[in-house]
Motif scaffolding. Structure first.
Motif, PDB file in Angstrom:
ATOM      1  N   LEU A  21      -1.866 -13.804  -8.881  1.00 41.67           N
ATOM      2  CA  LEU A  21      -2.720 -13.382  -9.976  1.00 41.67           C
ATOM      3  C   LEU A  21      -3.544 -12.130  -9.682  1.00 41.67           C
ATOM      4  CD1 LEU A  21      -4.101 -16.848 -11.124  1.00 41.67           C
ATOM      5  CD2 LEU A  21      -2.231 -15.522 -12.104  1.00 41.67           C
ATOM      6  N   TYR A  22      -3.860 -11.890  -8.429  1.00 39.34           N
ATOM      7  CA  TYR A  22      -4.786 -10.818  -8.089  1.00 39.34           C
ATOM      8  C   TYR A  22      -4.117  -9.743  -7.255  1.00 39.34           C
ATOM      9  CZ  TYR A  22      -7.902 -14.536  -9.509  1.00 39.34           C
ATOM     10  OH  TYR A  22      -8.499 -15.544 -10.206  1.00 39.34           O
ATOM     11  N   MET A  23      -4.510  -8.496  -7.510  1.00 36.37           N
ATOM     12  CA  MET A  23      -3.990  -7.363  -6.755  1.00 36.37           C
ATOM     13  C   MET A  23      -4.958  -7.069  -5.608  1.00 36.37           C
ATOM     14  SD  MET A  23      -1.430  -5.282  -6.566  1.00 36.37           S
ATOM     15  CE  MET A  23      -0.611  -5.005  -8.107  1.00 36.37           C
ATOM     16  N   THR A  24      -4.841  -7.850  -4.541  1.00 36.11           N
ATOM     17  CA  THR A  24      -5.710  -7.678  -3.376  1.00 36.11           C
ATOM     18  C   THR A  24      -5.273  -6.452  -2.580  1.00 36.11           C
ATOM     19  OG1 THR A  24      -4.312  -9.054  -1.991  1.00 36.11           O
ATOM     20  CG2 THR A  24      -6.063 -10.174  -3.220  1.00 36.11           C
ATOM     21  N   ASN A  25      -6.119  -6.024  -1.659  1.00 38.63           N
ATOM     22  CA  ASN A  25      -5.754  -4.885  -0.822  1.00 38.63           C
ATOM     23  C   ASN A  25      -4.518  -5.174   0.014  1.00 38.63           C
ATOM     24  OD1 ASN A  25      -7.735  -3.145  -1.711  1.00 38.63           O
ATOM     25  ND2 ASN A  25      -9.215  -3.817  -0.178  1.00 38.63           N
ATOM     26  N   ALA A  26      -4.416  -6.379   0.532  1.00 39.75           N
ATOM     27  CA  ALA A  26      -3.242  -6.745   1.323  1.00 39.75           C
ATOM     28  C   ALA A  26      -1.974  -6.695   0.472  1.00 39.75           C
ATOM     29  CB  ALA A  26      -3.427  -8.140   1.915  1.00 39.75           C
ATOM     30  N   LYS A  27      -2.096  -7.130  -0.762  1.00 33.51           N
ATOM     31  CA  LYS A  27      -0.944  -7.109  -1.654  1.00 33.51           C
ATOM     32  C   LYS A  27      -0.557  -5.675  -2.006  1.00 33.51           C
ATOM     33  CE  LYS A  27       0.532  -9.790  -5.542  1.00 33.51           C
ATOM     34  NZ  LYS A  27       0.060 -10.571  -6.675  1.00 33.51           N
ATOM     35  N   LYS A  28      -1.547  -4.808  -2.232  1.00 30.82           N
ATOM     36  CA  LYS A  28      -1.270  -3.397  -2.527  1.00 30.82           C
ATOM     37  C   LYS A  28      -0.539  -2.743  -1.363  1.00 30.82           C
ATOM     38  CE  LYS A  28      -5.317  -2.676  -5.392  1.00 30.82           C
ATOM     39  NZ  LYS A  28      -6.597  -1.980  -5.481  1.00 30.82           N
ATOM     40  N   VAL A  29      -0.989  -3.008  -0.161  1.00 29.14           N
ATOM     41  CA  VAL A  29      -0.337  -2.438   1.029  1.00 29.14           C
ATOM     42  C   VAL A  29       1.096  -2.939   1.129  1.00 29.14           C
ATOM     43  CG1 VAL A  29      -0.364  -2.435   3.559  1.00 29.14           C
ATOM     44  CG2 VAL A  29      -2.480  -2.062   2.299  1.00 29.14           C
ATOM     45  N   SER A  30       1.295  -4.212   0.877  1.00 30.81           N
ATOM     46  CA  SER A  30       2.641  -4.785   0.920  1.00 30.81           C
ATOM     47  C   SER A  30       3.543  -4.136  -0.117  1.00 30.81           C
ATOM     48  CB  SER A  30       2.582  -6.291   0.677  1.00 30.81           C
ATOM     49  OG  SER A  30       1.872  -6.933   1.689  1.00 30.81           O
ATOM     50  N   LEU A  31       3.047  -3.989  -1.338  1.00 32.59           N
ATOM     51  CA  LEU A  31       3.856  -3.404  -2.405  1.00 32.59           C
ATOM     52  C   LEU A  31       4.148  -1.930  -2.143  1.00 32.59           C
ATOM     53  CD1 LEU A  31       2.198  -5.125  -5.477  1.00 32.59           C
ATOM     54  CD2 LEU A  31       4.557  -5.430  -4.682  1.00 32.59           C
ATOM     55  N   ARG A  32       3.188  -1.211  -1.588  1.00 29.24           N
ATOM     56  CA  ARG A  32       3.418   0.207  -1.265  1.00 29.24           C
ATOM     57  C   ARG A  32       4.466   0.340  -0.161  1.00 29.24           C
ATOM     58  NH1 ARG A  32      -0.177   3.083  -4.102  1.00 29.24           N
ATOM     59  NH2 ARG A  32      -2.118   2.093  -4.714  1.00 29.24           N
ATOM     60  N   SER A  33       4.437  -0.549   0.807  1.00 27.98           N
ATOM     61  CA  SER A  33       5.444  -0.537   1.869  1.00 27.98           C
ATOM     62  C   SER A  33       6.822  -0.896   1.314  1.00 27.98           C
ATOM     63  CB  SER A  33       5.070  -1.524   2.975  1.00 27.98           C
ATOM     64  OG  SER A  33       3.845  -1.171   3.541  1.00 27.98           O
ATOM     65  N   LEU A  93       8.934   9.272   0.699  1.00 26.14           N
ATOM     66  CA  LEU A  93       8.261   8.061   1.165  1.00 26.14           C
ATOM     67  C   LEU A  93       6.780   8.066   0.780  1.00 26.14           C
ATOM     68  CD1 LEU A  93       9.891   7.728   4.683  1.00 26.14           C
ATOM     69  CD2 LEU A  93      10.365   6.328   2.659  1.00 26.14           C
ATOM     70  N   LYS A  94       6.149   9.229   0.909  1.00 27.26           N
ATOM     71  CA  LYS A  94       4.732   9.348   0.555  1.00 27.26           C
ATOM     72  C   LYS A  94       4.519   9.115  -0.937  1.00 27.26           C
ATOM     73  CE  LYS A  94       0.858  12.542   0.767  1.00 27.26           C
ATOM     74  NZ  LYS A  94       0.411  13.881   1.143  1.00 27.26           N
ATOM     75  N   LYS A  95       5.365   9.714  -1.770  1.00 25.77           N
ATOM     76  CA  LYS A  95       5.240   9.552  -3.219  1.00 25.77           C
ATOM     77  C   LYS A  95       5.448   8.093  -3.630  1.00 25.77           C
ATOM     78  CE  LYS A  95       4.345  13.645  -4.770  1.00 25.77           C
ATOM     79  NZ  LYS A  95       3.129  13.930  -5.504  1.00 25.77           N
ATOM     80  N   ALA A  96       6.436   7.445  -3.035  1.00 25.98           N
ATOM     81  CA  ALA A  96       6.700   6.039  -3.369  1.00 25.98           C
ATOM     82  C   ALA A  96       5.537   5.150  -2.940  1.00 25.98           C
ATOM     83  CB  ALA A  96       7.993   5.577  -2.713  1.00 25.98           C
ATOM     84  N   SER A  97       4.945   5.458  -1.812  1.00 24.53           N
ATOM     85  CA  SER A  97       3.847   4.617  -1.321  1.00 24.53           C
ATOM     86  C   SER A  97       2.520   4.908  -2.020  1.00 24.53           C
ATOM     87  CB  SER A  97       3.686   4.780   0.190  1.00 24.53           C
ATOM     88  OG  SER A  97       3.258   6.078   0.498  1.00 24.53           O
ATOM     89  N   MET A  98       2.500   5.911  -2.894  1.00 15.38           N
ATOM     90  CA  MET A  98       1.275   6.249  -3.621  1.00 15.38           C
ATOM     91  C   MET A  98       1.388   5.946  -5.118  1.00 15.38           C
ATOM     92  SD  MET A  98       0.283   9.804  -1.703  1.00 15.38           S
ATOM     93  CE  MET A  98      -1.053  10.134  -2.798  1.00 15.38           C
ATOM     94  N   LEU A  99       2.302   5.076  -5.497  1.00 19.49           N
ATOM     95  CA  LEU A  99       2.426   4.719  -6.911  1.00 19.49           C
ATOM     96  C   LEU A  99       1.119   4.104  -7.413  1.00 19.49           C
ATOM     97  CD1 LEU A  99       5.978   3.092  -7.020  1.00 19.49           C
ATOM     98  CD2 LEU A  99       5.298   5.261  -8.036  1.00 19.49           C
ATOM     99  N   PRO A 100       0.756   4.366  -8.671  1.00 17.60           N
ATOM    100  CA  PRO A 100      -0.479   3.783  -9.208  1.00 17.60           C
ATOM    101  C   PRO A 100      -0.369   2.262  -9.342  1.00 17.60           C
ATOM    102  CG  PRO A 100       0.604   5.184 -10.846  1.00 17.60           C
ATOM    103  CD  PRO A 100       1.406   5.264  -9.605  1.00 17.60           C
ATOM    104  N   ASN A 101      -1.503   1.606  -9.448  1.00 22.61           N
ATOM    105  CA  ASN A 101      -1.550   0.140  -9.508  1.00 22.61           C
ATOM    106  C   ASN A 101      -0.719  -0.442 -10.651  1.00 22.61           C
ATOM    107  OD1 ASN A 101      -3.161  -0.031  -7.273  1.00 22.61           O
ATOM    108  ND2 ASN A 101      -5.067  -0.227  -8.421  1.00 22.61           N
ATOM    109  N   LYS A 102      -0.710   0.222 -11.793  1.00 20.07           N
ATOM    110  CA  LYS A 102       0.061  -0.263 -12.932  1.00 20.07           C
ATOM    111  C   LYS A 102       1.557  -0.290 -12.594  1.00 20.07           C
ATOM    112  CE  LYS A 102       0.645   0.600 -17.861  1.00 20.07           C
ATOM    113  NZ  LYS A 102       0.275   1.465 -18.981  1.00 20.07           N
ATOM    114  N   LYS A 103       2.037   0.751 -11.928  1.00 17.64           N
ATOM    115  CA  LYS A 103       3.444   0.820 -11.517  1.00 17.64           C
ATOM    116  C   LYS A 103       3.736  -0.196 -10.415  1.00 17.64           C
ATOM    117  CE  LYS A 103       4.282   4.455 -14.086  1.00 17.64           C
ATOM    118  NZ  LYS A 103       4.966   4.361 -15.338  1.00 17.64           N
ATOM    119  N   LEU A 104       2.759  -0.420  -9.537  1.00 18.55           N
ATOM    120  CA  LEU A 104       2.936  -1.417  -8.484  1.00 18.55           C
ATOM    121  C   LEU A 104       3.083  -2.818  -9.071  1.00 18.55           C
ATOM    122  CD1 LEU A 104       0.400  -0.315  -5.715  1.00 18.55           C
ATOM    123  CD2 LEU A 104       2.894  -0.149  -5.657  1.00 18.55           C
ATOM    124  N   LYS A 105       2.316  -3.107 -10.102  1.00 17.17           N
ATOM    125  CA  LYS A 105       2.400  -4.421 -10.746  1.00 17.17           C
ATOM    126  C   LYS A 105       3.779  -4.618 -11.381  1.00 17.17           C
ATOM    127  CE  LYS A 105       0.534  -8.292 -11.841  1.00 17.17           C
ATOM    128  NZ  LYS A 105       0.442  -9.310 -10.806  1.00 17.17           N
TER     129      LYS A 105
END
Length: 113
Positions: A21-33, A93-105
């Motif tokens: 349910l929540y976009m935590t920092n750990a989850k953001k790092v995981s999704l960016r990776s 790789l840098k561009k993919a790892s910097m996707l905005p939160n909406k795209k990460l979701k």
């Protein structure tokens, strides 16, 4: 056991025990990776053409191949409505790892389906 792609197998490890349910920092790092893993996966499967040190990605590659939804959710935003985009592997790789939160979701939903 299923034969998973690079990004899919990384997703199993990275999103294990994460709150859905929540976009935590750990989850953001995981999704960016995982988004960076999608770029590596596409590179290894020949989605990019290479000239010198530059990698070129063309939108038509996604249309012609049997691309998966999770791949499209990472690659299409990087095109920014262009037919093709160039950059070295580090840039991709840098561009993919910097996707905005909406795209990460959207990516999280696509890769978990």
């Amino acid at each position: 056991m299923m034969d998973l792609k690079l990004a899919q197998s990384f997703a199993l490890t990275a999103l294990n025990a994460q709150s859905s349910l929540y976009m935590t920092n750990a989850k953001k790092v995981s999704l960016r990776s995982m988004a960076a893993a999608v770029i590596l996966e596409a590179y290894l499967e020949g989605y990019f053409t290479q000239a010198d040190n530059e990698l070129t990605f063309r939108k038509e590659v996604l249309d012609q191949s049997s691309s998966t939804l999770y791949r499209e959710t990472v690659l299409l935003p990087l095109l920014h409505n262009h037919a093709e985009v160039q950059g070295d592997l580090g840039w991709w790789l840098k561009k993919a790892s910097m996707l905005p939160n909406k795209k990460l979701k959207k990516f999280e939903i696509a890769i978990s389906d």
